[in-house]
Design an enzyme around this catalytic site. Structure first.
Site, PDB file in Angstrom:
ATOM      1  N   GLU A   1      56.621  24.786  49.726  1.00 53.77           N
ATOM      2  CA  GLU A   1      55.612  23.750  49.994  1.00 53.77           C
ATOM      3  C   GLU A   1      54.956  23.844  51.370  1.00 53.77           C
ATOM      4  O   GLU A   1      54.812  22.848  52.061  1.00 53.77           O
ATOM      5  CB  GLU A   1      56.227  22.361  49.760  1.00 53.77           C
ATOM      6  CG  GLU A   1      56.619  22.183  48.312  1.00 53.77           C
ATOM      7  CD  GLU A   1      57.129  20.797  47.960  1.00 53.77           C
ATOM      8  OE1 GLU A   1      56.779  20.322  46.876  1.00 53.77           O
ATOM      9  OE2 GLU A   1      57.877  20.201  48.751  1.00 53.77           O
TER      10      GLU A   1
ATOM     11  N   HIS B   1      58.746  21.527  55.774  1.00 45.93           N
ATOM     12  CA  HIS B   1      59.985  20.735  55.695  1.00 45.93           C
ATOM     13  C   HIS B   1      60.736  20.704  57.021  1.00 45.93           C
ATOM     14  O   HIS B   1      61.960  20.836  57.076  1.00 45.93           O
ATOM     15  CB  HIS B   1      60.874  21.248  54.557  1.00 45.93           C
ATOM     16  CG  HIS B   1      60.284  20.990  53.203  1.00 45.93           C
ATOM     17  ND1 HIS B   1      60.287  19.745  52.628  1.00 45.93           N
ATOM     18  CD2 HIS B   1      59.630  21.803  52.337  1.00 45.93           C
ATOM     19  CE1 HIS B   1      59.680  19.806  51.455  1.00 45.93           C
ATOM     20  NE2 HIS B   1      59.259  21.043  51.250  1.00 45.93           N
TER      21      HIS B   1
ATOM     22  N   ASP C   1      65.682  18.869  56.841  1.00 42.07           N
ATOM     23  CA  ASP C   1      64.344  18.723  56.281  1.00 42.07           C
ATOM     24  C   ASP C   1      63.518  17.918  57.278  1.00 42.07           C
ATOM     25  O   ASP C   1      63.965  17.701  58.411  1.00 42.07           O
ATOM     26  CB  ASP C   1      64.415  18.039  54.887  1.00 42.07           C
ATOM     27  CG  ASP C   1      63.289  18.507  53.979  1.00 42.07           C
ATOM     28  OD1 ASP C   1      62.121  18.200  54.284  1.00 42.07           O
ATOM     29  OD2 ASP C   1      63.560  19.199  52.965  1.00 42.07           O
TER      30      ASP C   1
END
Ligand code: NF1
Length: 599
Positions: free
Chosen positions: A367, A303, A249
């Site tokens: 996201e 990420h 991440d």
């Protein structure tokens, strides 16, 4: 001496010959399907039933977890098992699955060893146990969707007094499940100080959903390989089969890429906090012996951050204020306009394909922050040059440019097409879904609310889905905030009962049940590491395991006493499971839940 025990009637007076039985103050009685602690008196001493025995005959489904979906016949007859004489045999001599069966057999025996109490040597004697595995297809150990995980288990007593456990399955996975079930039928009888099991059993069983997983994030905080293995151990005991490894991440890059070693050199929290190729291989092997596929996720284009600093491929890395460019610090996304991004991705895919030999792959895709891309002048000019608008549709086009090339590079390295999993996002919303993502390639993992209309939209359009709705399957919810005071974003804490009742069939509706591949419990590790991972995951992940294996009509109340029993099994495996009730409740089954049968 034959020590055959029927419930309430011991045919040979085994108890009379042992000191321990006479010493015991307590035994158990079956009342309306619940085991109740009762005082031992001179009158009931000879046919006293231990808690272990009571659980087999009295509790629902012989106390098995997850409960079988087919026939469960367990006759009321027990034999002492000679723990020094347990053999697992298979007729497949040099088959490819041989070494894995050996590993699984070793684990089976080890789990029986764990039943012995620490302060006891156990009474000698008992019957030999022969486990005979008949696995139809022994040519492959590969995990496939919609493979037949069914098994049958038939326990009988042979004419020479041995216990024979015959297991039939289509493949290794079903055979392994059967061994797990068999393990759960063997128990310690504390009144007679011996291991026992029923000698007349027939069980048919198969799971409802093929994808039964746990996601563990090893980037926000590092997780040791030991704790990863412990997690897989608990999964095996609960018949879960997919370990989704969210390995990287923006926070850290612990994955040692053979082709791009600089990523973990720069991006790991420390020189120790990495996963070497040897670590990865060990985890994969560990999973194979436990019927657990290791599913790697390389999450992109968002990420991404730590580790990539020197590549020149990052947008908005650690940009402030972070709220403007991502949902939690540090921000970072790949810059889709840089051709180097796709070369780098291909290298990582190459490494992962070599190591994991995947039959399904996770590309993340959650996201994506448009404002991050918008904040980089070079991205905006690149888009403008290509007539892409600087708005939602334009950024989705840019994202498609990324995703299509990522998919091409992956497919090139894999050598053929694979199902690809992606998280729900704007790209999977009604406006863009069918335009950019093909339903024969992409499986969508849902992390929105269980009642999100997007779920129906996905199913209506023929996408296979995996449920990780955050109102039931996010196990990181309900702790303190870490970017604020108060509680974290997805509070409150989700209890095992809520997890148990989160039904994919209900959420999908009957019409689309077949597109539900299953579900995953997720543990994002912003606020968890080695010290607490067990208790965050267990027994809640086991509650999900029964939901996915059995999809029961009944509610948690029907599962409560077995949940506690299974939790005890996990603890025996050295998993630091959370406690869910006073031990008194399992000694007085059915007496704790409000409006339970005994209340
Ligand atoms: O989704 C939120 C969120 C937040 C929703 C509503 C209110 C909120 C208030 C503070 C913080 C958040 C928040 O961080 N998030 C996203 C957290 N990231 C969850 C996931 S799941 N990321 N990828 C997934 C897959």
């Amino acid at each position: 001496m034959i020590t055959r025990i029927a419930l309430g009637v011991i045919i040979a007076g085994v108890c009379l010959s042992t000191v321990r039985c006479n010493d015991s103050e307590w035994a158990y009685e079956c009342i309306k399907g619940y085991c109740q602690k009762v005082r031992l008196t001179e009158d009931n001493r000879d046919n006293a039933v231990s808690l272990g025995a009571c659980r087999i005959f009295c509790s629902k489904y012989a106390s098995l977890w997850p409960k079988p979906t087919g026939r469960v016949e367990v006759k009321r007859s027990l034999l002492q098992v000679n723990y020094n004489s347990i053999d697992v045999l298979t007729h497949k001599g040099d088959s490819p699955i041989r070494s894995i069966i050996n590993g699984a057999a070793k684990r089976f025996k080890h789990n029986i060893e764990l039943l012995k109490p620490k302060k006891s040597t156990l009474k000698a004697g008992g019957r030999s146990l022969i486990v005979m595995l008949e696995i139809e297809d022994s040519s492959s150990v590969k995990f496939l969707y919609n493979q037949d995980e069914s098994y049958s288990l038939n326990v009988t007593q042979t004419s020479d007094g041995r216990i024979n456990a015959q297991i039939k399955s289509r493949n290794l996975f079903g055979g392994r499940h059967a061994m797990e079930t068999l393990n759960q039928l063997i128990f310690y009888d504390d009144l007679r100080d011996e291991l026992q099991m029923p000698d007349d059993v027939y069980i048919e069983d198969a799971p409802i959903y093929p994808h039964r997983g746990i996601l563990l994030d090893t980037s926000r905080n590092y997780v040791s390989t030991d704790v990863i293995k412990q997690t897989i151990e608990g999964m095996a005991a609960s018949k879960l089969n997919v370990f989704h490894w969210h390995i990287t991440d923006s926070h850290s890059f612990p994955y040692v890429s053979k082709s791009m070693p600089q990523l973990s050199k720069l991006g790991a929290y420390s020189r120790e906090k990495i996963y070497t190729p040897e670590d990865v291989a060990e985890i994969i092997e560990f999973g194979k012996e436990r019927g657990v596929m290791i599913l790697p996720e390389f999450d992109a284009p968002a990420h991404v951050g730590e580790g990539w600093q020197d590549t020149g491929l990052l947008a908005c890395f650690n940009k402030k204020p972070w709220q403007s460019y991502c949902v939690e610090p540090p921000c970072g996304q790949l810059d889709p306009t840089k051709p180097g991004v796709y070369d780098a991705l291909e290298k990582i895919y190459k490494d992962m394909v070599e190591q994991f030999d995947p039959t399904v792959f996770h590309m993340g895709g959650d996201e994506v922050n448009e404002n991050c891309w918008k904040s980089e002048d070079n991205i905006v000019s690149w888009m403008t040059e290509r007539n892409m608008t600087i708005d939602d549709p334009g950024f989705m086009k840019l994202w498609d440019h990324f995703q299509s090339q990522a998919l091409d590079r992956f497919t090139k390295q894999r050598g053929h097409k694979l199902p690809i999993i992606m998280w729900t996002s704007k790209l999977t919303s009604k406006d863009y879904l069918t335009k950019y993502l093909k339903n024969d390639t992409y499986i969508i993992q849902i992390w929105t609310l269980g009642n999100d209309p997007q779920i129906k939209e996905l199913l209506k359009n023929g996408y296979r889905t995996i449920l990780s709705n955050y109102d039931a399957l996010y196990f990181d919810c309900g702790f303190a905030g870490w970017v604020t005071d108060g509680n974290n974003w997805c509070s409150p804490y989700i209890g095992w009962q809520k997890v148990y009742e989160n039904s994919p069939a209900k959420i999908a509706g009957n019409k689309y049940k077949n597109l539900m591949m299953g579900a995953e419990a997720t543990l994002w590790t912003e606020q968890a590491d080695d010290t607490v991972i067990d208790s965050r995951l267990w027994p809640r992940a086991a509650a999900m395991a029964e939901r996915l294996w059995s999809e029961p009509e009944s509610t948690w109340k029907d599962a409560e006493e077995r949940m506690e029993i299974h939790r005890e099994r996990l603890v025996r495996l050295n998993i630091k499971s959370d406690a869910i009730q006073p031990q008194w409740c399992q000694q007085h089954q059915g007496s704790c839940p409000l409006d339970g049968v005994l209340n």
